[in-house]
Motif scaffolding. Structure first.
Motif, PDB file in Angstrom:
ATOM      1  N   ARG A  79       1.010  -1.121   0.142  1.00  0.00           N
ATOM      2  CA  ARG A  79      -0.049  -0.117   0.156  1.00  0.00           C
ATOM      3  C   ARG A  79       0.891   1.203   0.031  1.00  0.00           C
ATOM      4  NH1 ARG A  79      -2.498   0.647   4.945  1.00  0.00           N
ATOM      5  NH2 ARG A  79      -1.018  -0.813   5.725  1.00  0.00           N
ATOM      6  N   ILE A  80       0.325   2.195  -0.729  1.00  0.00           N
ATOM      7  CA  ILE A  80       0.957   3.684  -0.662  1.00  0.00           C
ATOM      8  C   ILE A  80      -0.176   4.571  -0.402  1.00  0.00           C
ATOM      9  CG2 ILE A  80       2.249   5.321  -1.894  1.00  0.00           C
ATOM     10  CD1 ILE A  80       3.400   3.017  -3.729  1.00  0.00           C
ATOM     11  N   VAL A  81      -0.168   5.214   0.986  1.00  0.00           N
ATOM     12  CA  VAL A  81      -1.025   6.032   1.378  1.00  0.00           C
ATOM     13  C   VAL A  81      -0.618   7.650   1.644  1.00  0.00           C
ATOM     14  CG1 VAL A  81      -2.918   6.487   3.302  1.00  0.00           C
ATOM     15  CG2 VAL A  81      -2.393   4.078   2.440  1.00  0.00           C
ATOM     16  N   ASP A  82      -1.315   8.400   0.949  1.00  0.00           N
ATOM     17  CA  ASP A  82      -1.294   9.899   1.212  1.00  0.00           C
ATOM     18  C   ASP A  82      -2.107  10.503   2.317  1.00  0.00           C
ATOM     19  OD1 ASP A  82       0.605   9.809  -0.927  1.00  0.00           O
ATOM     20  OD2 ASP A  82      -0.338  10.762  -2.522  1.00  0.00           O
ATOM     21  N   VAL A  83      -1.336  11.282   3.013  1.00  0.00           N
ATOM     22  CA  VAL A  83      -2.195  11.976   4.372  1.00  0.00           C
ATOM     23  C   VAL A  83      -1.799  13.485   4.331  1.00  0.00           C
ATOM     24  CG1 VAL A  83      -2.690  11.570   6.686  1.00  0.00           C
ATOM     25  CG2 VAL A  83      -1.928   9.769   5.399  1.00  0.00           C
ATOM     26  N   ASN A  84      -2.654  14.171   4.688  1.00  0.00           N
ATOM     27  CA  ASN A  84      -2.486  15.548   5.025  1.00  0.00           C
ATOM     28  C   ASN A  84      -2.144  15.891   6.549  1.00  0.00           C
ATOM     29  OD1 ASN A  84      -2.447  16.697   2.429  1.00  0.00           O
ATOM     30  ND2 ASN A  84      -4.483  16.457   2.362  1.00  0.00           N
ATOM     31  N   HIS A  85      -1.423  16.309   7.174  1.00  0.00           N
ATOM     32  CA  HIS A  85      -1.278  16.360   8.609  1.00  0.00           C
ATOM     33  C   HIS A  85      -1.592  17.920   9.114  1.00  0.00           C
ATOM     34  CE1 HIS A  85      -0.140  12.315   9.416  1.00  0.00           C
ATOM     35  NE2 HIS A  85       0.896  12.401   8.353  1.00  0.00           N
ATOM     36  N   PHE A  86      -1.520  18.079  10.222  1.00  0.00           N
ATOM     37  CA  PHE A  86      -1.989  19.409  10.652  1.00  0.00           C
ATOM     38  C   PHE A  86      -1.353  19.228  12.195  1.00  0.00           C
ATOM     39  CE2 PHE A  86      -5.571  16.757  11.373  1.00  0.00           C
ATOM     40  CZ  PHE A  86      -6.050  16.935  12.598  1.00  0.00           C
ATOM     41  N   PRO A  87      -1.071  20.281  12.849  1.00  0.00           N
ATOM     42  CA  PRO A  87      -0.611  20.219  14.257  1.00  0.00           C
ATOM     43  C   PRO A  87      -1.749  19.811  15.201  1.00  0.00           C
ATOM     44  CG  PRO A  87      -0.062  22.657  13.294  1.00  0.00           C
ATOM     45  CD  PRO A  87      -1.121  21.606  12.322  1.00  0.00           C
ATOM     46  N   GLY A  88      -1.304  18.877  16.122  1.00  0.00           N
ATOM     47  CA  GLY A  88      -2.084  18.095  16.992  1.00  0.00           C
ATOM     48  C   GLY A  88      -2.746  16.730  16.402  1.00  0.00           C
ATOM     49  N   ASP A  89      -2.547  16.567  15.042  1.00  0.00           N
ATOM     50  CA  ASP A  89      -2.856  15.164  14.319  1.00  0.00           C
ATOM     51  C   ASP A  89      -2.347  14.308  15.094  1.00  0.00           C
ATOM     52  OD1 ASP A  89      -3.951  13.421  12.679  1.00  0.00           O
ATOM     53  OD2 ASP A  89      -2.726  14.286  11.048  1.00  0.00           O
ATOM     54  N   THR A  90      -3.020  13.440  15.829  1.00  0.00           N
ATOM     55  CA  THR A  90      -2.715  12.096  16.787  1.00  0.00           C
ATOM     56  C   THR A  90      -3.255  11.008  16.283  1.00  0.00           C
ATOM     57  OG1 THR A  90      -2.214  13.932  18.491  1.00  0.00           O
ATOM     58  CG2 THR A  90      -2.383  11.522  19.196  1.00  0.00           C
ATOM     59  N   LYS A  91      -2.534  10.035  16.302  1.00  0.00           N
ATOM     60  CA  LYS A  91      -3.203   8.593  15.991  1.00  0.00           C
ATOM     61  C   LYS A  91      -2.617   7.577  17.070  1.00  0.00           C
ATOM     62  CE  LYS A  91      -4.042   5.023  12.605  1.00  0.00           C
ATOM     63  NZ  LYS A  91      -3.875   4.988  11.304  1.00  0.00           N
ATOM     64  N   HIS A  92      -3.332   6.633  17.608  1.00  0.00           N
ATOM     65  CA  HIS A  92      -3.051   5.730  18.800  1.00  0.00           C
ATOM     66  C   HIS A  92      -2.907   4.237  17.950  1.00  0.00           C
ATOM     67  CE1 HIS A  92      -3.370   8.189  22.248  1.00  0.00           C
ATOM     68  NE2 HIS A  92      -4.136   8.914  21.356  1.00  0.00           N
ATOM     69  N   LEU A  93      -2.124   3.577  18.035  1.00  0.00           N
ATOM     70  CA  LEU A  93      -1.851   2.100  17.632  1.00  0.00           C
ATOM     71  C   LEU A  93      -1.672   1.125  18.608  1.00  0.00           C
ATOM     72  CD1 LEU A  93      -0.576   4.235  15.241  1.00  0.00           C
ATOM     73  CD2 LEU A  93      -1.454   2.408  13.934  1.00  0.00           C
ATOM     74  N   HIS A  94      -2.298   0.042  18.451  1.00  0.00           N
ATOM     75  CA  HIS A  94      -2.010  -1.208  19.311  1.00  0.00           C
ATOM     76  C   HIS A  94      -1.727  -2.526  18.522  1.00  0.00           C
ATOM     77  CE1 HIS A  94      -2.805  -4.127  22.445  1.00  0.00           C
ATOM     78  NE2 HIS A  94      -3.585  -4.571  21.581  1.00  0.00           N
ATOM     79  N   TYR A  95      -0.814  -3.371  19.210  1.00  0.00           N
ATOM     80  CA  TYR A  95      -0.357  -4.570  18.449  1.00  0.00           C
ATOM     81  C   TYR A  95      -0.333  -5.820  19.206  1.00  0.00           C
ATOM     82  CZ  TYR A  95       1.093  -1.262  14.847  1.00  0.00           C
ATOM     83  OH  TYR A  95       1.143  -0.147  13.990  1.00  0.00           O
ATOM     84  N   GLY A  96      -0.921  -6.673  19.148  1.00  0.00           N
ATOM     85  CA  GLY A  96      -1.043  -7.763  19.950  1.00  0.00           C
ATOM     86  C   GLY A  96       0.321  -8.761  19.825  1.00  0.00           C
ATOM     87  N   ALA A  97       0.420  -9.883  20.502  1.00  0.00           N
ATOM     88  CA  ALA A  97       1.466 -10.710  20.564  1.00  0.00           C
ATOM     89  C   ALA A  97       1.662 -11.086  19.023  1.00  0.00           C
ATOM     90  CB  ALA A  97       1.295 -11.791  21.400  1.00  0.00           C
ATOM     91  N   GLY A  98       2.936 -10.925  18.764  1.00  0.00           N
ATOM     92  CA  GLY A  98       3.187 -11.277  17.170  1.00  0.00           C
ATOM     93  C   GLY A  98       3.031 -10.372  16.236  1.00  0.00           C
ATOM     94  N   GLU A  99       1.938  -9.416  16.291  1.00  0.00           N
ATOM     95  CA  GLU A  99       1.457  -8.392  15.512  1.00  0.00           C
ATOM     96  C   GLU A  99       2.767  -7.255  15.152  1.00  0.00           C
ATOM     97  OE1 GLU A  99      -3.087  -8.881  15.781  1.00  0.00           O
ATOM     98  OE2 GLU A  99      -2.076  -6.904  16.920  1.00  0.00           O
ATOM     99  N   TYR A 100       2.586  -6.732  14.031  1.00  0.00           N
ATOM    100  CA  TYR A 100       3.764  -5.431  13.805  1.00  0.00           C
ATOM    101  C   TYR A 100       3.324  -4.702  12.612  1.00  0.00           C
ATOM    102  CZ  TYR A 100       5.513  -8.405  10.003  1.00  0.00           C
ATOM    103  OH  TYR A 100       5.292  -9.119   8.840  1.00  0.00           O
TER     104      TYR A 100
END
Length: 139
Positions: A79-100
């Motif tokens: 995948r190739i994904v384009d994103v526009n960012h702004f000050p304060g733009d935040t993302k939370h991510l979680h990975y289970g055992a063996g995930e990456y």
């Protein structure tokens, strides 16, 4: 059948080589500015036209962008994904055992991108090692 290898066949050779060389790279930013037994705090600075090396996320984390700008993400699955960012733009991510997640970020805009990433070391996966040279050095 579509595989991740042929999903990336259209990528330039340089990009494919960087992915293979850094598939287990635990440096998720430009510089590791702080580390405790609970967290790692990273800064990622990307001038216009620059791309960070591919790296692997295995820990729960969040990132926050401090600037306006445009980024292109390249992902191991092609995948190739384009994103526009702004000050304060935040993302939370979680990975289970063996995930990456393995990816790289390129600044495709005309302003510098600056992110802070906080990794939580007490996650389902063990932290990846990082070289001493990536740690913040006193001037």
């Amino acid at each position: 059948m579509l595989t991740t290898e042929n999903a990336r066949a259209h990528w330039p050779q340089e990009l494919q080589a960087d992915l293979e060389a850094n598939r287990f790279n635990g440096c998720v930013g430009s510089v590791l500015v702080s580390e405790t037994d609970r967290v790692r705090v990273w800064h990622l600075r990307l001038p216009p036209g620059k791309r960070c090396a591919f790296h692997r996320h295995v820990l729960d984390y969040f990132w926050t962008c401090h600037t306006y700008g445009s980024a292109r993400g390249y992902f191991e699955d092609g995948r190739i994904v384009d994103v526009n960012h702004f000050p304060g733009d935040t993302k939370h991510l979680h990975y289970g055992a063996g995930e990456y997640l393995v990816h790289s970020v390129e600044n495709i805009g005309d302003t510098e991108l600056l992110f802070t990433t906080v990794e939580f070391k007490q996650s389902a996966n063990a932290p990846l090692p990082v070289p001493d040279g990536i740690r913040l050095q006193a001037a």
